[in-house]
Design a protein around this motif. Sequence first.
Motif, short mmCIF file in Angstrom:
data_model
loop_
_atom_site.label_atom_id
_atom_site.label_comp_id
_atom_site.label_asym_id
_atom_site.label_seq_id
_atom_site.Cartn_x
_atom_site.Cartn_y
_atom_site.Cartn_z
N LEU A 40 0.83 -1.20 0.00
CA LEU A 40 0.00 0.00 0.00
C LEU A 40 0.87 1.26 0.00
N VAL A 44 0.83 4.60 -2.46
CA VAL A 44 0.50 5.94 -1.98
C VAL A 44 1.67 6.91 -2.13
N VAL A 130 -3.24 6.66 8.42
CA VAL A 130 -3.43 5.22 8.26
C VAL A 130 -4.34 4.63 9.34
N VAL A 158 -4.90 6.04 3.94
CA VAL A 158 -4.65 4.65 3.55
C VAL A 158 -5.39 3.72 4.51
N TYR A 180 -6.69 5.40 -0.42
CA TYR A 180 -6.02 4.23 -0.97
C TYR A 180 -6.47 3.03 -0.13
#
Length: 209
Positions: A40, A44, A130, A158, A180
């Motif tokens: 990930l 990003v 996150v 994310v 994301y």
Amino acid sequence: MQGVTLVDHPLVQHKLSLMRDKSTSTASFRQLLREIALLLTYEVTRDLKLTTTRIETPLAAMDAPILEGKKPVFASILRAGNGLLDGMLDLVPSARVAHVGIYRDPETLEPHEYYFKAPEDLGDRLVIVVDPMLATANSASAAIEKLRERGAHDIRFVCLLAAPEGIERFQKAQPGVPIYTAAIDEYLNDHGYIVPGLGDAGDRLYGTK
């Protein structure tokens, strides 16, 4: 879906399926989340700006590409965000870290802040927020508002899983902040859990339930 990057790499999808399985152990769940976090982070940070510096290889001098400007900030929404954070720091060990402590009231599903610590120069850095789950989006939005208060403006989010309802609410509350995610699941149930989902990410990550 506009504003959402679905990271559908085969390795991400395979590892996510293993995480969804209720029989997966705490240790395996933790390791899988760390591994997915690497992939990930790759997505990003794909458009980070580069500059060059003069170096000497064993054979010749060259102008080599390196990251330009200040290192990004990874802002973890506690506690489950730390499961993604660990893997992200494996890939970008020089990143700065912010922690935003938020818990969700089980009755109202409203967020309550209990801790905040971040670098002072958030306005000069890319801030990547996150949290494994984008469910109601209440916690994510509250965390981003707190980071904005401290000067952050270049922000990305994310997550591992997102519910359609969470994406809709997030985009209304935080327009312009890209998302994301590894998967967009079916729906959010009456208890604020993503279905089919993988359960409570924090509990499965730390073995607390």
